[in-house]
Design a protein around this motif. Sequence first.
Motif, mmCIF file in Angstrom:
data_model
loop_
_atom_site.group_PDB
_atom_site.id
_atom_site.type_symbol
_atom_site.label_atom_id
_atom_site.label_comp_id
_atom_site.label_asym_id
_atom_site.label_seq_id
_atom_site.Cartn_x
_atom_site.Cartn_y
_atom_site.Cartn_z
ATOM 1 N N GLN A 23 0.856 -1.180 0.000
ATOM 2 C CA GLN A 23 0.000 0.000 0.000
ATOM 3 C C GLN A 23 0.889 1.226 0.000
ATOM 4 O OE1 GLN A 23 -2.142 -1.495 3.558
ATOM 5 N NE2 GLN A 23 -3.955 -0.832 2.432
ATOM 6 N N LYS A 24 0.794 2.031 -1.066
ATOM 7 C CA LYS A 24 1.578 3.257 -1.157
ATOM 8 C C LYS A 24 0.680 4.419 -0.771
ATOM 9 C CE LYS A 24 4.734 5.900 -4.009
ATOM 10 N NZ LYS A 24 4.162 7.165 -4.368
ATOM 11 N N TYR A 25 1.180 5.227 0.151
ATOM 12 C CA TYR A 25 0.434 6.365 0.662
ATOM 13 C C TYR A 25 1.187 7.656 0.382
ATOM 14 C CZ TYR A 25 -2.195 3.043 3.552
ATOM 15 O OH TYR A 25 -2.984 2.018 3.994
ATOM 16 N N ASP A 26 0.462 8.756 0.535
ATOM 17 C CA ASP A 26 1.065 10.071 0.587
ATOM 18 C C ASP A 26 0.469 10.756 1.809
ATOM 19 O OD1 ASP A 26 2.593 12.265 -0.030
ATOM 20 O OD2 ASP A 26 1.387 12.900 -1.733
ATOM 21 N N ALA A 27 1.237 11.631 2.429
ATOM 22 C CA ALA A 27 0.723 12.425 3.548
ATOM 23 C C ALA A 27 0.327 13.785 2.990
ATOM 24 C CB ALA A 27 1.780 12.564 4.630
ATOM 25 N N VAL A 28 -0.924 14.162 3.210
ATOM 26 C CA VAL A 28 -1.435 15.446 2.724
ATOM 27 C C VAL A 28 -2.101 16.173 3.886
ATOM 28 C CG1 VAL A 28 -1.786 14.586 0.366
ATOM 29 C CG2 VAL A 28 -3.659 14.482 2.006
ATOM 30 N N LEU A 29 -2.355 17.451 3.687
ATOM 31 C CA LEU A 29 -3.034 18.239 4.711
ATOM 32 C C LEU A 29 -4.539 18.195 4.488
ATOM 33 C CD1 LEU A 29 -0.712 21.380 4.835
ATOM 34 C CD2 LEU A 29 -0.718 19.407 6.375
ATOM 35 N N ASP A 30 -5.297 17.992 5.567
ATOM 36 C CA ASP A 30 -6.756 18.036 5.451
ATOM 37 C C ASP A 30 -7.229 19.490 5.575
ATOM 38 O OD1 ASP A 30 -6.654 18.651 8.159
ATOM 39 O OD2 ASP A 30 -7.618 16.809 8.827
ATOM 40 N N ASP A 31 -8.542 19.691 5.656
ATOM 41 C CA ASP A 31 -9.104 21.039 5.712
ATOM 42 C C ASP A 31 -8.653 21.848 6.928
ATOM 43 O OD1 ASP A 31 -10.426 20.578 3.356
ATOM 44 O OD2 ASP A 31 -12.296 19.947 4.336
ATOM 45 N N SER A 32 -8.319 21.142 8.005
ATOM 46 C CA SER A 32 -7.883 21.850 9.214
ATOM 47 C C SER A 32 -6.364 21.994 9.295
ATOM 48 C CB SER A 32 -8.412 21.123 10.455
ATOM 49 O OG SER A 32 -7.853 19.837 10.539
ATOM 50 N N GLY A 33 -5.652 21.565 8.251
ATOM 51 C CA GLY A 33 -4.195 21.704 8.221
ATOM 52 C C GLY A 33 -3.438 20.584 8.907
ATOM 53 N N LYS A 34 -4.109 19.456 9.207
ATOM 54 C CA LYS A 34 -3.459 18.315 9.843
ATOM 55 C C LYS A 34 -3.050 17.290 8.785
ATOM 56 C CE LYS A 34 -5.901 18.842 14.151
ATOM 57 N NZ LYS A 34 -6.882 18.321 15.064
ATOM 58 N N ASN A 35 -1.961 16.593 9.064
ATOM 59 C CA ASN A 35 -1.493 15.545 8.163
ATOM 60 C C ASN A 35 -2.424 14.342 8.218
ATOM 61 O OD1 ASN A 35 1.373 16.139 7.029
ATOM 62 N ND2 ASN A 35 1.405 16.886 9.132
ATOM 63 N N VAL A 36 -2.803 13.837 7.060
ATOM 64 C CA VAL A 36 -3.595 12.615 6.940
ATOM 65 C C VAL A 36 -3.000 11.768 5.822
ATOM 66 C CG1 VAL A 36 -5.753 13.612 7.814
ATOM 67 C CG2 VAL A 36 -5.264 13.680 5.373
ATOM 68 N N LEU A 37 -3.270 10.472 5.871
ATOM 69 C CA LEU A 37 -2.781 9.570 4.834
ATOM 70 C C LEU A 37 -3.802 9.447 3.713
ATOM 71 C CD1 LEU A 37 -1.258 6.640 6.919
ATOM 72 C CD2 LEU A 37 -0.114 8.638 5.962
ATOM 73 N N VAL A 38 -3.317 9.447 2.484
ATOM 74 C CA VAL A 38 -4.149 9.207 1.306
ATOM 75 C C VAL A 38 -3.508 8.056 0.541
ATOM 76 C CG1 VAL A 38 -4.977 10.159 -0.876
ATOM 77 C CG2 VAL A 38 -4.868 11.615 1.147
ATOM 78 N N GLU A 39 -4.283 7.004 0.297
ATOM 79 C CA GLU A 39 -3.756 5.849 -0.413
ATOM 80 C C GLU A 39 -3.617 6.163 -1.898
ATOM 81 O OE1 GLU A 39 -5.423 1.535 -1.453
ATOM 82 O OE2 GLU A 39 -5.135 1.852 0.704
ATOM 83 N N GLU A 40 -2.424 5.922 -2.445
ATOM 84 C CA GLU A 40 -2.171 6.140 -3.864
ATOM 85 C C GLU A 40 -2.437 4.874 -4.670
ATOM 86 O OE1 GLU A 40 1.773 7.749 -4.253
ATOM 87 O OE2 GLU A 40 1.116 9.741 -3.644
ATOM 88 N N PHE A 41 -2.002 3.721 -4.152
ATOM 89 C CA PHE A 41 -2.344 2.445 -4.776
ATOM 90 C C PHE A 41 -2.156 1.319 -3.779
ATOM 91 C CE2 PHE A 41 2.216 2.172 -5.813
ATOM 92 C CZ PHE A 41 2.486 0.836 -5.574
ATOM 93 N N SER A 42 -2.763 0.180 -4.095
ATOM 94 C CA SER A 42 -2.684 -1.000 -3.249
ATOM 95 C C SER A 42 -2.705 -2.229 -4.142
ATOM 96 C CB SER A 42 -3.872 -1.022 -2.285
ATOM 97 O OG SER A 42 -3.839 -2.178 -1.496
ATOM 98 N N GLU A 43 -1.851 -3.203 -3.821
ATOM 99 C CA GLU A 43 -1.855 -4.452 -4.579
ATOM 100 C C GLU A 43 -1.382 -5.601 -3.703
ATOM 101 O OE1 GLU A 43 2.119 -5.047 -7.099
ATOM 102 O OE2 GLU A 43 1.125 -3.176 -7.617
ATOM 103 N N GLU A 44 -1.859 -6.792 -4.008
ATOM 104 C CA GLU A 44 -1.415 -7.992 -3.314
ATOM 105 C C GLU A 44 -0.073 -8.405 -3.898
ATOM 106 O OE1 GLU A 44 -3.030 -9.593 -0.796
ATOM 107 O OE2 GLU A 44 -4.609 -8.097 -0.861
ATOM 108 N N TYR A 45 0.841 -8.835 -3.042
ATOM 109 C CA TYR A 45 2.164 -9.270 -3.475
ATOM 110 C C TYR A 45 2.410 -10.639 -2.862
ATOM 111 C CZ TYR A 45 7.089 -8.916 -4.702
ATOM 112 O OH TYR A 45 8.338 -9.132 -5.259
ATOM 113 N N THR A 46 2.459 -11.674 -3.680
ATOM 114 C CA THR A 46 2.527 -13.041 -3.162
ATOM 115 C C THR A 46 3.897 -13.683 -3.281
ATOM 116 O OG1 THR A 46 1.782 -13.896 -5.286
ATOM 117 C CG2 THR A 46 0.090 -13.489 -3.622
ATOM 118 N N ASP A 47 4.878 -13.012 -3.890
ATOM 119 C CA ASP A 47 6.189 -13.632 -4.075
ATOM 120 C C ASP A 47 6.925 -13.862 -2.758
ATOM 121 O OD1 ASP A 47 5.624 -13.590 -6.726
ATOM 122 O OD2 ASP A 47 7.036 -12.005 -7.244
#
Length: 167
Positions: A23-47
């Motif tokens: 799961q790749k995330y980015d940290a962005v600011l919400d409406d109140s100026g606090k850091n929140v996580l936003v998921e950029e992509f997600s994939e299953e990895y079975t290797d």
Amino acid sequence: MDCGDLMLKELIKPEREERMKIQKYDAVLDDSGKNVLVEEFSEEYTDIDNLDSPEKIVEVMEEVFGLSDKAKEYMYLICMNAGCMPVGFFEVAHGTCHAAVVGMREIFVRTLLCGASDIVVVHNHPGGDGADTGGGGTAGSPVLRPYHYSAGRLFQLFGGEEDGQEK
């Protein structure tokens, strides 16, 4: 089917195949100026089932993110639980062909937001020069360097144990 058969079926459950989730995330600011996580992509990895060795970390960074193919220096943060299962991947910096600058705040904000107990910081050397972190590459070949931080200790990992000692 009697009660004994039902109890036996409950006890004999098929083994669940463990899948590591990338799961790749980015940290962005919400409406109140606090850091929140936003998921950029997600994939299953079975290797592989966890990231408990430098070889596994390099494999994931190559296959999922293509880090050694980047023309600029990139730094990624892998946040993990105590069992070396990743809970989040972050691109924390990218820079020039020679350097990527990142502050400790950028690393620790992301670590705390996803509740990680361990982190690994990985960066590439697009020019192949690994001299500043202990060698391991030849001129012109990309080099990946994972660094594992746990409980305030730093282990410098080079894709295998260099001398079996903590750095």
